[in-house]
Write a protein that holds these residues in place. Sequence first.
Motif, PDB file in Angstrom:
ATOM      1  N   THR A   1       0.827  -1.214   0.000  1.00 13.14           N
ATOM      2  CA  THR A   1       0.000   0.000   0.000  1.00 13.14           C
ATOM      3  C   THR A   1       0.859   1.261   0.000  1.00 13.14           C
ATOM      4  N   LYS A   2       0.318   2.294  -0.639  1.00 17.94           N
ATOM      5  CA  LYS A   2       0.958   3.608  -0.650  1.00 17.94           C
ATOM      6  C   LYS A   2       0.501   4.389   0.581  1.00 17.94           C
ATOM      7  N   PRO A   3       1.295   5.330   1.081  1.00 15.43           N
ATOM      8  CA  PRO A   3       2.623   5.704   0.562  1.00 15.43           C
ATOM      9  C   PRO A   3       3.638   4.581   0.743  1.00 15.43           C
ATOM     10  N   ILE A   4       4.550   4.504  -0.223  1.00 17.38           N
ATOM     11  CA  ILE A   4       5.518   3.410  -0.253  1.00 17.38           C
ATOM     12  C   ILE A   4       6.480   3.508   0.926  1.00 17.38           C
ATOM     13  N   SER A   5       6.643   2.399   1.626  1.00 16.13           N
ATOM     14  CA  SER A   5       7.663   2.293   2.676  1.00 16.13           C
ATOM     15  C   SER A   5       8.921   1.701   2.041  1.00 16.13           C
ATOM     16  N   PRO A   6      10.026   2.455   2.000  1.00 17.51           N
ATOM     17  CA  PRO A   6      11.245   1.943   1.353  1.00 17.51           C
ATOM     18  C   PRO A   6      11.687   0.568   1.848  1.00 17.51           C
ATOM     19  N   PRO A   7      11.766   0.323   3.175  1.00 17.27           N
ATOM     20  CA  PRO A   7      12.209  -0.997   3.621  1.00 17.27           C
ATOM     21  C   PRO A   7      11.260  -2.116   3.162  1.00 17.27           C
ATOM     22  N   ILE A   8       9.949  -1.851   3.197  1.00 20.68           N
ATOM     23  CA  ILE A   8       8.994  -2.876   2.783  1.00 20.68           C
ATOM     24  C   ILE A   8       9.115  -3.158   1.285  1.00 20.68           C
ATOM     25  N   LEU A   9       9.199  -2.126   0.477  1.00 22.85           N
ATOM     26  CA  LEU A   9       9.331  -2.320  -0.973  1.00 22.85           C
ATOM     27  C   LEU A   9      10.581  -3.127  -1.300  1.00 22.85           C
ATOM     28  N   LYS A  10      11.722  -2.738  -0.731  1.00 21.73           N
ATOM     29  CA  LYS A  10      12.971  -3.442  -1.016  1.00 21.73           C
ATOM     30  C   LYS A  10      12.904  -4.901  -0.568  1.00 21.73           C
ATOM     31  N   ALA A  11      12.339  -5.148   0.617  1.00 21.61           N
ATOM     32  CA  ALA A  11      12.281  -6.507   1.151  1.00 21.61           C
ATOM     33  C   ALA A  11      11.351  -7.384   0.317  1.00 21.61           C
ATOM     34  N   ARG A  12      10.182  -6.841  -0.032  1.00 16.50           N
ATOM     35  CA  ARG A  12       9.223  -7.641  -0.808  1.00 16.50           C
ATOM     36  C   ARG A  12       9.771  -7.947  -2.209  1.00 16.50           C
ATOM     37  N   VAL A  13      10.385  -6.966  -2.841  1.00 17.01           N
ATOM     38  CA  VAL A  13      10.963  -7.174  -4.170  1.00 17.01           C
ATOM     39  C   VAL A  13      12.046  -8.253  -4.117  1.00 17.01           C
ATOM     40  N   ALA A  14      12.950  -8.139  -3.137  1.00 23.13           N
ATOM     41  CA  ALA A  14      14.033  -9.111  -3.008  1.00 23.13           C
ATOM     42  C   ALA A  14      13.487 -10.516  -2.749  1.00 23.13           C
ATOM     43  N   THR A  15      12.473 -10.618  -1.899  1.00 24.66           N
ATOM     44  CA  THR A  15      11.895 -11.923  -1.569  1.00 24.66           C
ATOM     45  C   THR A  15      11.270 -12.576  -2.792  1.00 24.66           C
ATOM     46  N   HIS A  16      10.477 -11.829  -3.527  1.00 25.94           N
ATOM     47  CA  HIS A  16       9.775 -12.433  -4.656  1.00 25.94           C
ATOM     48  C   HIS A  16      10.697 -12.705  -5.843  1.00 25.94           C
ATOM     49  N   LEU A  17      11.743 -11.912  -5.992  1.00 25.29           N
ATOM     50  CA  LEU A  17      12.722 -12.233  -7.028  1.00 25.29           C
ATOM     51  C   LEU A  17      13.482 -13.509  -6.667  1.00 25.29           C
ATOM     52  N   SER A  18      13.768 -13.702  -5.387  1.00 24.99           N
ATOM     53  CA  SER A  18      14.436 -14.921  -4.940  1.00 24.99           C
ATOM     54  C   SER A  18      13.547 -16.140  -5.191  1.00 24.99           C
ATOM     55  N   LEU A  19      12.264 -16.011  -4.878  1.00 17.60           N
ATOM     56  CA  LEU A  19      11.320 -17.107  -5.129  1.00 17.60           C
ATOM     57  C   LEU A  19      11.191 -17.381  -6.625  1.00 17.60           C
ATOM     58  N   TYR A  20      11.184 -16.309  -7.412  1.00 14.84           N
ATOM     59  CA  TYR A  20      11.077 -16.441  -8.866  1.00 14.84           C
ATOM     60  C   TYR A  20      12.288 -17.200  -9.429  1.00 14.84           C
ATOM     61  N   ASP A  21      13.470 -16.825  -8.952  1.00 14.02           N
ATOM     62  CA  ASP A  21      14.675 -17.520  -9.398  1.00 14.02           C
ATOM     63  C   ASP A  21      14.643 -18.996  -9.002  1.00 14.02           C
ATOM     64  N   HIS A  22      14.200 -19.253  -7.778  1.00 11.11           N
ATOM     65  CA  HIS A  22      14.129 -20.632  -7.297  1.00 11.11           C
ATOM     66  C   HIS A  22      13.154 -21.450  -8.150  1.00 11.11           C
ATOM     67  N   ASN A  23      12.015 -20.868  -8.452  1.00 15.82           N
ATOM     68  CA  ASN A  23      11.023 -21.574  -9.268  1.00 15.82           C
ATOM     69  C   ASN A  23      11.545 -21.839 -10.671  1.00 15.82           C
ATOM     70  N   ARG A  24      12.250 -20.858 -11.235  1.00 10.56           N
ATOM     71  CA  ARG A  24      12.817 -21.057 -12.570  1.00 10.56           C
ATOM     72  C   ARG A  24      13.868 -22.161 -12.564  1.00 10.56           C
ATOM     73  N   THR A  25      14.667 -22.202 -11.495  1.00  8.34           N
ATOM     74  CA  THR A  25      15.674 -23.258 -11.385  1.00  8.34           C
ATOM     75  C   THR A  25      15.002 -24.630 -11.327  1.00  8.34           C
TER      76      THR A  25
END
Length: 340
Positions: A105-129
């Motif tokens: 939800t907005k307004p964007i919280s920098p720590p939350i945005l960075k953490a969520r992006v990193a988490t889902h990219l990690s899951l995405y990479d794992h799924n692709r592997t």
Amino acid sequence: MVQRHKILAVDDEPSNLQIIRLLLKETYDLAFATSGEEGLVAATKHQPDLLLLDVMMPGLNGHDLCRTLKEDPRTRSIPIIFVTAMGDVEDEQKGLQLGAVDYITKPISPPILKARVATHLSLYDHNRTLENAVAQRTKELQTSRLKVIQRLGRASEYKDDETGAHIIRMSHYSRMAALSAGISQEEAERLFNAAPMHDLGKIGIPDKILQKKGPLNDEEWALMKRHPVIGAEIIGEDDSELLRDARIIALSHHEKWDGSGYPHGLAGEAIPFKGRIVALADVFDALTSKRPYKEAWPMHRAMKLISEEAGAHFDPMLVKAFVKVEKHLRWVLDKWGDKK
């Protein structure tokens, strides 16, 4: 050098895109779109690793864009995080039901945005592997299965005087005839790989019959005519489309269009389509190959007989399709023909 992830951010407010740019530019390669329509084009073209998507946009809104991307096989697997001012539980639930992986939800919280992006990219990479590993394993299993089928086909050839090149040639002839008749590329490829099993049942026929130089007597011929049924029994019932095709071909490739074939005396379209194709390819190869009891026929003579047998031995429609690819048949015969 480690390749950076690509992130596409879609929002009609430039100030929101600027915040995302400042927070993520040091870690990721970023692309931006200011409307749902632009986002659809960008996602399809660039195939990002993650999509940050606003909901409330004029025209194609975030929910509609998410739905569209999830319906397209090219973009279905891209993880989508909604970044929106719509903070009600019902809004979040709708976004997740549409296929999004998260909701910020907005307004964007920098720590939350960075953490969520990193988490889902990690899951995405794992799924692709995992997907790549499964795809590789599936390919290995398919390759192994094909090799077993091809070797079983070769085993049947060792029982008589035909050469191993016979199954190579007739498999190519079968695929070419099938494609000429309008069958799909996928079906034709499966036919190509199943055709080598057509005479597997010869394994169960005594050598003295298979290798007899002269004509067979009635008793010997009755035994020989059992090899389609034996082949079908060896292959058995299986969920594999390839093995199902192989069984059908083994059982039906000696049936004739006019009903005078064996083992069941089927006629016309009651004969399975792929059995009809292999029957044509098998006879053509027998005619154009040297055998202990005959010399190889020239191609024009073999094609003349094939045409004359339309409506008797062979499906007339398939004969027409076969004749259309004569130059391709000649290429196969020249490449894998018996050595003079």
